[in-house]
Motif scaffolding. Sequence first.
Motif, PDB file in Angstrom:
ATOM      1  N   ILE A   1       0.865  -1.175   0.000  1.00 18.55           N
ATOM      2  CA  ILE A   1       0.000   0.000   0.000  1.00 18.55           C
ATOM      3  C   ILE A   1       0.906   1.231   0.000  1.00 18.55           C
ATOM      4  O   ILE A   1       1.703   1.422   0.928  1.00 18.55           O
ATOM      5  N   PRO A   2       0.823   2.062  -1.032  1.00 19.28           N
ATOM      6  CA  PRO A   2       1.788   3.156  -1.204  1.00 19.28           C
ATOM      7  C   PRO A   2       1.821   4.170  -0.070  1.00 19.28           C
ATOM      8  O   PRO A   2       2.886   4.617   0.340  1.00 19.28           O
ATOM      9  N   SER A   3       0.657   4.560   0.432  1.00 16.11           N
ATOM     10  CA  SER A   3       0.644   5.635   1.428  1.00 16.11           C
ATOM     11  C   SER A   3      -0.539   5.480   2.364  1.00 16.11           C
ATOM     12  O   SER A   3      -1.485   4.729   2.087  1.00 16.11           O
ATOM     13  N   ALA A   4      -0.476   6.202   3.477  1.00 11.83           N
ATOM     14  CA  ALA A   4      -1.566   6.166   4.457  1.00 11.83           C
ATOM     15  C   ALA A   4      -1.573   7.459   5.257  1.00 11.83           C
ATOM     16  O   ALA A   4      -0.520   8.054   5.520  1.00 11.83           O
ATOM     17  N   LEU A   5      -2.767   7.885   5.630  1.00 11.62           N
ATOM     18  CA  LEU A   5      -2.955   9.016   6.526  1.00 11.62           C
ATOM     19  C   LEU A   5      -3.637   8.495   7.784  1.00 11.62           C
ATOM     20  O   LEU A   5      -4.597   7.726   7.697  1.00 11.62           O
TER      21      LEU A   5
ATOM     22  N   VAL B   1       4.120   1.944   2.733  1.00  5.85           N
ATOM     23  CA  VAL B   1       3.894   1.814   4.173  1.00  5.85           C
ATOM     24  C   VAL B   1       4.201   0.381   4.616  1.00  5.85           C
ATOM     25  O   VAL B   1       3.730  -0.580   3.998  1.00  5.85           O
ATOM     26  N   SER B   2       4.988   0.251   5.660  1.00  6.35           N
ATOM     27  CA  SER B   2       5.303  -1.079   6.195  1.00  6.35           C
ATOM     28  C   SER B   2       4.719  -1.292   7.589  1.00  6.35           C
ATOM     29  O   SER B   2       4.467  -2.441   7.984  1.00  6.35           O
ATOM     30  N   GLN B   3       4.469  -0.207   8.316  1.00  7.32           N
ATOM     31  CA  GLN B   3       4.024  -0.377   9.700  1.00  7.32           C
ATOM     32  C   GLN B   3       3.465   0.933  10.251  1.00  7.32           C
ATOM     33  O   GLN B   3       3.946   2.020   9.921  1.00  7.32           O
TER      34      GLN B   3
ATOM     35  N   LYS C   1      -0.996  -7.687   9.849  1.00  6.84           N
ATOM     36  CA  LYS C   1      -0.611  -8.382  11.076  1.00  6.84           C
ATOM     37  C   LYS C   1      -0.641  -7.374  12.212  1.00  6.84           C
ATOM     38  O   LYS C   1      -0.131  -6.257  12.059  1.00  6.84           O
ATOM     39  N   ALA C   2      -1.240  -7.768  13.323  1.00  5.93           N
ATOM     40  CA  ALA C   2      -1.402  -6.852  14.451  1.00  5.93           C
ATOM     41  C   ALA C   2      -0.727  -7.413  15.694  1.00  5.93           C
ATOM     42  O   ALA C   2      -0.874  -8.599  16.008  1.00  5.93           O
TER      43      ALA C   2
ATOM     44  N   ILE D   1       4.318   6.308  11.505  1.00  5.10           N
ATOM     45  CA  ILE D   1       4.250   5.529  10.269  1.00  5.10           C
ATOM     46  C   ILE D   1       5.661   5.168   9.817  1.00  5.10           C
ATOM     47  O   ILE D   1       6.523   6.050   9.698  1.00  5.10           O
ATOM     48  N   GLN D   2       5.871   3.889   9.561  1.00  7.13           N
ATOM     49  CA  GLN D   2       7.151   3.410   9.037  1.00  7.13           C
ATOM     50  C   GLN D   2       6.977   3.061   7.563  1.00  7.13           C
ATOM     51  O   GLN D   2       5.923   2.553   7.145  1.00  7.13           O
TER      52      GLN D   2
END
Length: 249
Positions: free
Chosen positions: A73-77, A108-110, A143-144, A88-89
Amino acid sequence: MRASSAIRLAAASALAATAVLAGATAASAHVTVQPSSVPKNATDQTFAFRVPNEDDKNSTVKVEIDFPVDHPIPSALVAPVAGWTDRIQTTKLATPIHTDDGDITDVVSQIVWTGGQIAPGHYQDFTVDLGALPEGTDKVVFKALQTYGDGNIVRWIEEPQEGQPEPKNPAPVLKLTAASAASATTAGDATAAPAPAAAPTAPAAPVAAKASTSDSTARAIGIAGVVLGALGVAAGLLLGRRRSTGTAA
């Protein structure tokens, strides 16, 4: 004796039912993503990771969500959560993702939330807006890791398998269903919408024509009546004059 046996049987049944309900509640209280299913072409990409507290004594003090790298997933807000700090990692891809806006090399990795608390018997939603959903897959497996105040870490990392019983610590899974045709249907309806609107006006023409014809007929009858009346008056006057002339003679 029979009454005592019946009471003991009822009590045992009640305890068994309570145990089943408790087990079902515990089994369902795991980290999930909400909503859990969306069309692949969904325009609303806001999701919430719901984290319930299963511990009777300790609060949850840290939540970590790991993102997949096979379908990145390229990006996250991240939406702010009162009392919590988010981080955000990102990671660099070995093979960039090619898009119309250019190549994407970092994804996004984490995401990690710390500083807050989820008390026993409560849950917390951690809302994230994903920049884009991955292509070439029908699901996104996260994964959580849930950390409690006593240092215990529950790893929700087991991927559920089709046709298999749910694992003890299932990972949150977002299912991607077939692309929705809602937009196309809406556009088609919008194009066809004017057609029904014209239908009511079509019968109006004959109605107007009838009204016009009725008015013309009424006017003709009225004029004819006036003419006949005038002729009757003229005839009466003429007949009266003739009678007067005959009497005088």
